[in-house]
Enzyme design. Structure first.
Site, PDB file in Angstrom:
ATOM      1  N   GLY A  58       0.734  -1.308  -0.012  1.00 46.94           N
ATOM      2  CA  GLY A  58       0.001   0.158  -0.118  1.00 46.94           C
ATOM      3  C   GLY A  58       0.897   1.475   0.126  1.00 46.94           C
ATOM      4  N   CYS A  85       5.356  -6.051   1.840  1.00 45.24           N
ATOM      5  CA  CYS A  85       5.814  -4.570   1.866  1.00 45.24           C
ATOM      6  C   CYS A  85       4.984  -3.822   3.020  1.00 45.24           C
ATOM      7  CB  CYS A  85       5.354  -3.974   0.348  1.00 45.24           C
ATOM      8  SG  CYS A  85       6.324  -2.502   0.139  1.00 45.24           S
ATOM      9  N   TYR A  86       4.209  -3.019   2.773  1.00 48.24           N
ATOM     10  CA  TYR A  86       3.309  -2.430   3.807  1.00 48.24           C
ATOM     11  C   TYR A  86       2.726  -3.345   4.654  1.00 48.24           C
ATOM     12  CZ  TYR A  86      -0.168   0.328   5.857  1.00 48.24           C
ATOM     13  OH  TYR A  86      -1.045   1.172   6.785  1.00 48.24           O
ATOM     14  N   HIS A 172       8.083  -7.229  -3.517  1.00 47.84           N
ATOM     15  CA  HIS A 172       6.778  -7.787  -4.276  1.00 47.84           C
ATOM     16  C   HIS A 172       6.963  -9.137  -4.775  1.00 47.84           C
ATOM     17  CE1 HIS A 172       4.364  -4.095  -3.113  1.00 47.84           C
ATOM     18  NE2 HIS A 172       5.564  -3.562  -3.280  1.00 47.84           N
ATOM     19  N   GLU A 174       4.791 -10.619  -6.109  1.00 44.88           N
ATOM     20  CA  GLU A 174       3.646 -11.014  -7.184  1.00 44.88           C
ATOM     21  C   GLU A 174       3.989 -10.339  -8.629  1.00 44.88           C
ATOM     22  OE1 GLU A 174       3.551  -9.050  -4.649  1.00 44.88           O
ATOM     23  OE2 GLU A 174       2.503  -7.214  -4.936  1.00 44.88           O
ATOM     24  N   ASP A 230     -17.414 -11.591 -22.725  1.00 48.74           N
ATOM     25  CA  ASP A 230     -17.950 -11.685 -21.316  1.00 48.74           C
ATOM     26  C   ASP A 230     -19.352 -12.035 -21.422  1.00 48.74           C
ATOM     27  OD1 ASP A 230     -15.781 -10.431 -20.432  1.00 48.74           O
ATOM     28  OD2 ASP A 230     -16.547  -8.664 -19.740  1.00 48.74           O
ATOM     29  N   LYS A 372     -10.339 -11.668 -16.361  1.00 53.92           N
ATOM     30  CA  LYS A 372     -10.760 -11.613 -17.490  1.00 53.92           C
ATOM     31  C   LYS A 372      -9.834 -13.050 -18.295  1.00 53.92           C
ATOM     32  CE  LYS A 372     -12.223  -9.391 -21.168  1.00 53.92           C
ATOM     33  NZ  LYS A 372     -13.756  -8.557 -21.492  1.00 53.92           N
TER      34      LYS A 372
END
Ligand code: XMP
Length: 516
Positions: A58, A85-86, A172, A174, A230, A372
Site C-alpha cells: 500500500g 511490503c506495507y 513484491h 507478485e 463476457d 478476464k
C-alpha cells in the site's frame, strides 16, 4: 464471497494497485483467492476460515495519520499470514517490531541473499533478484522475528515470526521482476498454508452450472448479448445450465463491427440453439444520433436507446424472472460492490451499456468471481470459437465514438470496412493476441490527394493499436512498418472515400485509447 471453494486464501487490500495481481498469482497455484477489505474483522475471518491471509502492499506509511490498519486480533487466529511490503511493516509493527523510513532506500531491482531455505524460501536460489518499492523498512525486530533474507541495505528483506505462522516480505513477489516470486507464493500457499492446490476452472464451470440450475428452477432467464467475450461466456454457461429456459437479446444498433451480429447469430442460434432475439435497431439509433457531435451526448443517447430497445424486447418474453450479466471480478472489486470488498474505487467507469435495476429482474452474475483471462479460458472450455473468446474489447457505444463528429450511415460504412482491414491484417501477421486493442477511427477531416489523373478531397482514417494490461495506461503498439504499409494501401484501395491513413503513436496518458 464465493462459496465455491472449500480452501481459499484471502488478500487484505491496503490500497495497492497490485492486490489483484496477488490474487491472480495465487489462483495460478490452483488455490482459490479473493480480495477483501483491509478492515475485515477477526470474527468475519473466523467465519470464512481461510487457509491463509495475505496483507497487500500500500502507498501509506504505517505511522501516517489515517494509515489503513487491520484487526490486530487477526494475528491471534493461528491462520498463516504473509505481509507484503506495507503488509509486512504492519504485521511487524503489530507484533512488536519497529518500522522506520530509511535513507538508503531501495526502489526497483535488488538482490537478496537467502538466509533460510526452509518453507517460504524452499527451492529459491541463494541470491535472487527481487523488486522493492517502499521507503519504509522494518528495523529492530530480533526479539520476535527471524530474518529469512537480506540485502546490503535491508537486513530484514524477509522475516518469519519466532512462534506464529506470520511471514513478511519487504519486496513484491507478485510482480514478474521478482524472478522467483512465483515460487515464493507457491511455497506460501502450499508449504505454509497447506493448501492442496486442487481448485480448477473446470470445477468452477460444473459447480456454477449446478448453482444456476438450483437458483433458477423453472424460471426463464434473459441475457443480453453484445458480441463481446463476457456476455458470450455468460450466455454459453447459461445455455449449458438451463438450455431452453434461456432467451438472449442482441440489440443491433448499427454501430457494431463488421460481421459482429452475424457471428453472434451463427454461434447462439446455430451452435447453442438458444432462443435468440435480434433487435434490428439501426434506424432508431441513427435517428437519435443525427446532428449530434458531442461524445458524451452520443454516449447518453446510445445508452438510453439501448435500454429502451432491450426493455421492449424483454417485455415480449413472458415469464422471465432473471437477467444474466457478465460482471467480472475486477468490476466487483473496483465498484466496492461486495460486502467484504475493498472500500476505494480506483477505476473510472464509462459504463453506458448497463441495464438499470428498474427493469425489475433479479440478477445472475455467474462470472463475478473470475478475472478476464479466466473468463476466456472458460469460454474455450464451453466450446466458444477463438474469434469470440479472443476478441479485443469494444466500447458500449461502438463505432459511434470512433466516427468522430456526426455519425451517419455512410461514415459508418467506411469506418466498418477500414476497421475490418486493420483487424484482418493484424490477425494475418499473428499480432492480434499480443496487441490489446486495435481498430480504425474515421477522422473529421478531409484532405487533398491524387488518384490517377484527378485530385481527390477525401476522408482520413487513423489506425490505433495499443498494448496494455489494464486499459488504465497503454502504450501504442510498435507494429512493423510493412504491416502498416499493407493496412494503408488496402484501406485506400478498398474503402471508397478514403485517401489518407495515419497511425496514432500516442500513449495513455496523456491520450486515451479511444478518440472520443
Ligand atoms: P479510454 O478511451 O478511456 O478507454 O482510454 C479505456 C477502455 O474503455 C473502453 N471505453 C468504453 N467502454 N463504454 C464502454 O463500455 C464507453 O463509453 C467506453 N469508452 C471507452 C475503451 O474501448 C478502452 O477499452
Amino acid at each position: 464471497m464465493s462459496s465455491l471453494a472449500n480452501q481459499r486464501v484471502l488478500v487484505l487490500d491496503f490500497g495497492s494497485q497490485l492486490a489483484q495481481l496477488i490474487a491472480r498469482r495465487v489462483r495460478e497455484q490452483h488455490v482459490y483467492c479473493e480480495i477483501v477489505r483491509h478492515d475485515i474483522t477477526a470474527d468475519r475471518l473466523r467465519e470464512l476460515a481461510p487457509k491463509g491471509i495475505i496483507l497487500s502492499g500500500g502507498p501509506s506509511s504505517v505511522y501516517a495519520d489515517g494509515a489503513p490498519k487491520c484487526d490486530p486480533e487477526l494475528f491471534e487466529l493461528g491462520i498463516p499470514v504473509l505481509g507484503i511490503c506495507y503488509g509486512m511493516q504492519l504485521a511487524c509493527q503489530a507484533l512488536g517490531g519497529e518500522v522506520k523510513s530509511v535513507n538508503s532506500r531501495e526502489y526497483g531491482r535488488a538482490h537478496v541473499d537467502v538466509l533460510d531455505h526452509s518453507d517460504l524460501f524452499a527451492d529459491v536460489h541463494p541470491k535472487t533478484e527481487v523488486w522493492m518499492s517502499h521507503g519504509d523498512q522494518v528495523t529492530a525486530i530480533d526479539e520476535t522475528f527471524v530474518p529469512l533474507a537480506s540485502t546490503g541495505t535491508c537486513p530484514y528483506a524477509a522475516v518469519r515470526h519466532k512462534t506464529r505462522p506470520v511471514y513478511g516480505l519487504q519486496f513484491h513477489p507478485e510482480v514478474t521482476h521478482t524472478v522467483e516470486g512465483k515460487t515464493l507464493l507457491a511455497n506460501f500457499v502450499r508449504n505454509v498454508c497447506d493448501c492442496d492446490g486442487t481448485w480448477r476452472l473446470g470445477d468452477f464451470a460444473d459447480e456454477t452450472i449446478e448453482r444456476i440450475r438450483e437458483q433458477v428452477g423453472d424460471n426463464r432467464v434473459i441475457c443480453g448479448l453484445s458480441g463481446g467475450v463476457d456476455s458470450s461466456v455468460v450466455a454459453a454457461l447459461l445455455s449449458r445450465a438451463i438450455g431452453s429456459q434461456l432467451s438472449c437479446i442482441l440489440v443491433d444498433n448499427g454501430l457494431l463491427r463488421k460481421d459482429e451480429a452475424r457471428l453472434v447469430v451463427q454461434e447462439f442460434s446455430g451452435h447453442f440453439k438458444s432462443d435468440l432475439h435480434v433487435v434490428e435497431a439501426e434506424d432508431r439509433f441513427l435517428d437519435k444520433l443525427a446532428g449530434i457531435v458531442d461524445p458524451q451526448e452520443k454516449r447518453r443517447r446510445i445508452g438510453h436507446e439501448f435500454i429502451a430497445c432491450f426493455k421492449e424486447e424483454a417485455d415480449k418474453i413472458t415469464g422471465a424472472k432473471y437477467l444474466a450479466q457478465g460482471t467480472l471480478y475486477p468490476d466487483v472489486i473496483e465498484s466496492g460492490a461486495s460486502a467484504d470488498g475493498p472500500a476505494d474505487t480506483i477505476k473510472l467507469h464509462h459504463n453506458v451499456g448497463g441495464l438499470p435495476e428498474e427493469l425489475g429482474f433479479d440478477l445472475i452474475e455467474p462470472l463475478r468471481d473470475l478475472f478476464k483471462d479466466e473468463v476466456r479460458q472458460l469460454g474455450l472450455q464451453l466450446g466458444l470459437p477463438e474469434e469470440i473468446v479472443w476478441r479485443h474489447p469494444f466500447p458500449g457505444p461502438g463505432l459511434a465514438v470512433r466516427c468522430l463528429g456526426e455519425v451517419t450511415r455512410d461514415k459508418l460504412a467506411m469506418l466498418r470496412e477500414a476497421d475490418a482491414i486493420v483487424v484482418g491484417e493484424i490477425k494475418a501477421e499473428g499480432l492480434y493476441r499480443s496487441t490489446s486493442q486495435s481498430f480504425a477511427v474515421l477522422l473529421p477531416v478531409q484532405s487533398v490527394g491524387v488518384m490517377g489523373d484527378s485530385r481527390t478531397y477525401d476522408n482520413a482514417i487513423c489506425v490505433r493499436s495499443v498494448n496494455t494490461d489494464d486499459f488504465m495506461t497503454a502504450d501504442w503498439s510498435h507494429l512493423p512498418h510493412e504491416l502498416l504499409s499493407r493496412i494503408a494501401t488496402r484501406i485506400i484501395n478498398e474503402v471508397k472515400g478514403v485517401n489518407r491513413v495515419v497511425y496514432d503513436i500516442s500513449s495513455k496518458p496523456p491520450a486515451t485509447i479511444e478518440w472520443e
